[in-house]
Design an enzyme around this catalytic site. Structure first.
Site, short mmCIF file in Angstrom:
data_model
loop_
_atom_site.label_atom_id
_atom_site.label_comp_id
_atom_site.label_asym_id
_atom_site.label_seq_id
_atom_site.Cartn_x
_atom_site.Cartn_y
_atom_site.Cartn_z
N GLY A 1 -2.18 4.86 -64.59
CA GLY A 1 -1.55 4.36 -63.33
C GLY A 1 -2.52 3.28 -62.88
O GLY A 1 -3.81 3.58 -62.81
N ASN B 1 2.04 13.90 -60.51
CA ASN B 1 2.22 13.03 -61.65
C ASN B 1 3.72 13.74 -61.98
O ASN B 1 3.80 14.74 -62.10
CB ASN B 1 1.50 13.49 -62.89
CG ASN B 1 1.93 12.93 -64.15
OD1 ASN B 1 1.42 13.21 -65.26
ND2 ASN B 1 2.40 11.66 -63.93
N GLY B 2 4.75 12.72 -61.95
CA GLY B 2 5.96 12.97 -62.28
C GLY B 2 6.96 12.45 -61.51
O GLY B 2 6.60 11.47 -60.68
N CYS C 1 1.40 8.84 -63.66
CA CYS C 1 0.14 8.70 -62.80
C CYS C 1 -0.80 9.87 -63.56
O CYS C 1 -0.56 10.68 -64.59
CB CYS C 1 0.76 9.61 -61.54
SG CYS C 1 1.83 8.82 -60.65
N TYR D 1 2.92 7.48 -77.15
CA TYR D 1 2.48 6.11 -76.35
C TYR D 1 1.61 6.62 -75.19
O TYR D 1 0.67 5.92 -75.20
CB TYR D 1 3.92 5.58 -76.05
CG TYR D 1 3.51 4.18 -75.00
CD1 TYR D 1 3.16 3.28 -75.30
CD2 TYR D 1 4.06 4.56 -73.62
CE1 TYR D 1 2.74 2.39 -74.34
CE2 TYR D 1 3.90 3.65 -72.62
CZ TYR D 1 3.38 2.55 -73.19
OH TYR D 1 3.08 1.61 -72.04
#
Ligand code: SF4
Length: 460
Positions: free
Chosen positions: A28, A102-103, A1, A247
């Site tokens: 996201g 986020n996570g 995210c 990435y």
């Protein structure tokens, strides 16, 4: 995210948040949302889709306020539906809070049970909402904002970079291992205003200057008075997700004082040193394999050429291609350059192989376009373990390298040769302490213990 936060009463905070999220869109694509605080009143808009589909000028005009929190969602915990879009807005004794996460937490079952006992009505199914409720629970029991938040963070295990909005200010938080990134930027002016974003590209787009990272186990509290910092964890350590670097994050984002483009080029150079092969051209799988392919070419002297062109306007499509399209092999995303490839021995560089299905199709495409030899080089080691910290990798049985040797994978992909970058090479190329990263998807060495039942959900 992707998460974003800003405190700037003199600016149109919703609009700046929109642009911040726009730059973080790669993190996201499932849903997007913005919450603003106008005094104690919260304005919220969130929906399924890309940032540019969810918002327009008139929607942003209806989100006034002095501070904002934004989110772009990539689903890992909880299904893909509107109720799971963020920010999650929850009421507490001190007023509303809006949380963007986020996570991924690894102790959600336990946390959910505890919260249900406290009679919270868990409407959605995300771990993010549980963090918001855990905060509310502490506040309702008498704590002030900072104290309540810190109590809640101690109940959370896993990866969490958070941006939290309240009527009083915006908070930025990282878990004790700092697995997901979160940076602080400043907006020039008097007084200086602060911005939070998952990556520096979210600061650049609005003209904010990068100040520093939020540290692992740190909470920054941004209010009218400026920014205050609290180190809330007794045992902070650096375990940034190495996948962000190879990435996931955008190549123009800066981590450890350099762009990820430069790091990825260095991975390519290292890859060439480790596994050079005689060939006519080298190219990367667009977009993420390109910097490593350039580095490979520089270190090896093999000519760099573009062998595949990406259709830049392919977003997510929910329309299935027709049978004829499938049979004639029309490719939505990547199209080979036949005149570049015909008669050539090629090296194709990619950042990773997860299931192997895309790579296999790609090799077939290159051969059909006339490549006489196809050598594949991967700028990371074999992915053998699933991620539980917010990158949506498959369960272990789906990971090709979990069950097959490099030779067996080469056979399955039908390449002339295949080589991966070494784990040491990947970490040394960071130029940082090699212990300061999570690289569990390559080793199974998870920095935050994963409960057995959670492991089983991904078939470990
Ligand atoms: Fe990143 Fe892999 Fe660690 Fe997940 S397991 S946080 S993808 S390095």
């Amino acid at each position: 995210c992707g998460v974003f936060g800003i405190y700037a009463p003199e600016e149109k905070v919703a609009k700046l948040t929109y642009f911040g999220l726009y730059a973080l869109q790669h993190r996201g694509q499932e849903s997007a949302g913005i919450a603003t605080f106008e005094g104690t009143q919260v304005h919220l808009h969130k929906d399924m889709g890309l940032v540019s589909q969810v918002f327009n000028e008139s929607i942003l005009d209806k989100l006034p306020g002095s501070l904002a929190v934004g989110h772009t969602r990539y689903s890992t915990t909880g299904s893909s539906r509107k109720a799971n879009a963020q920010p999650a807005v929850v009421e507490s004794r001190l007023g509303s809070l809006a949380l963007a996460h986020n996570g991924n937490l690894v102790n959600t079952v336990q946390l959910r049970e505890e919260l249900l006992q406290s009679k919270f009505n868990l409407v959605t199914s995300t771990d993010s909402e549980m963090i918001a409720f855990a905060i509310a629970e502490a506040i309702n029991a008498g704590a002030e904002w900072l104290e309540g938040c810190i109590q809640a963070f101690h109940r959370c295990q896993g990866a969490f970079s958070l941006v939290i909005g309240t009527a009083d200010g915006v908070m930025g938080v990282r878990d004790p291992n700092g697995i997901r990134p979160l940076v602080i930027g400043t907006l020039e002016g008097n007084p200086v205003r602060y911005v939070l974003a998952s990556e520096t590209c979210g600061l650049d787009i609005i003209g904010a200057e990068y100040l520093r990272d939020v540290e692992p186990g740190e909470l920054v509290w941004i209010t009218e008075e400026g920014m205050a910092s609290y180190h809330w964890s007794q045992k902070p350590q650096r375990k940034l997700c190495i996948f962000e670097m190879i990435y996931f994050a955008r190549p123009d984002s800066v981590m450890h004082n350099e762009s990820l483009y430069s790091y990825r080029m260095r991975l390519g150079r290292q890859l060439a040193q480790e596994s050079l092969v005689d060939a006519d051209i080298v190219f990367g799988v667009p977009d993420s394999g390109i910097p490593a392919a350039i580095g490979f070419s520089q270190a090896s002297g093999v000519a760099y050429a573009e062998g595949l062109i990406k259709n830049r306007y392919v977003g997510r499509t929910f329309i299935q291609p027709t049978q004829t399209m499938r049979e004639s092999g029309i490719r939505m995303k990547l199209n080979p350059l036949k005149d570049v490839l015909a008669g050539k021995r090629v090296i194709i560089v990619d950042d990773s192989i997860v299931r192997g299905t895309t790579s296999r199709k790609l090799v077939k495409t290159l051969r059909e376009a006339g490549a006489v030899e196809v050598h594949m080089r991967i700028s990371s080691p074999p992915v053998t373990h699933p991620c539980f910290y917010g990158i949506d990798t498959d369960s272990q049985d789906q990971l090709i390298a979990a069950t097959k040797s490099v030779e067996e994978i080469a056979q399955q992909l039908e390449v002339d040769s295949l080589a991966y970058l070494s784990w040491e090479g990947m970490l040394q190329a960071t130029g940082e302490d090699t212990n300061s990263f999570c690289s569990a998807c390559f080793t199974g060495d998870y920095p935050v213990t994963i409960p057995e039942y959670v492991k089983r959900s991904k078939l470990i």
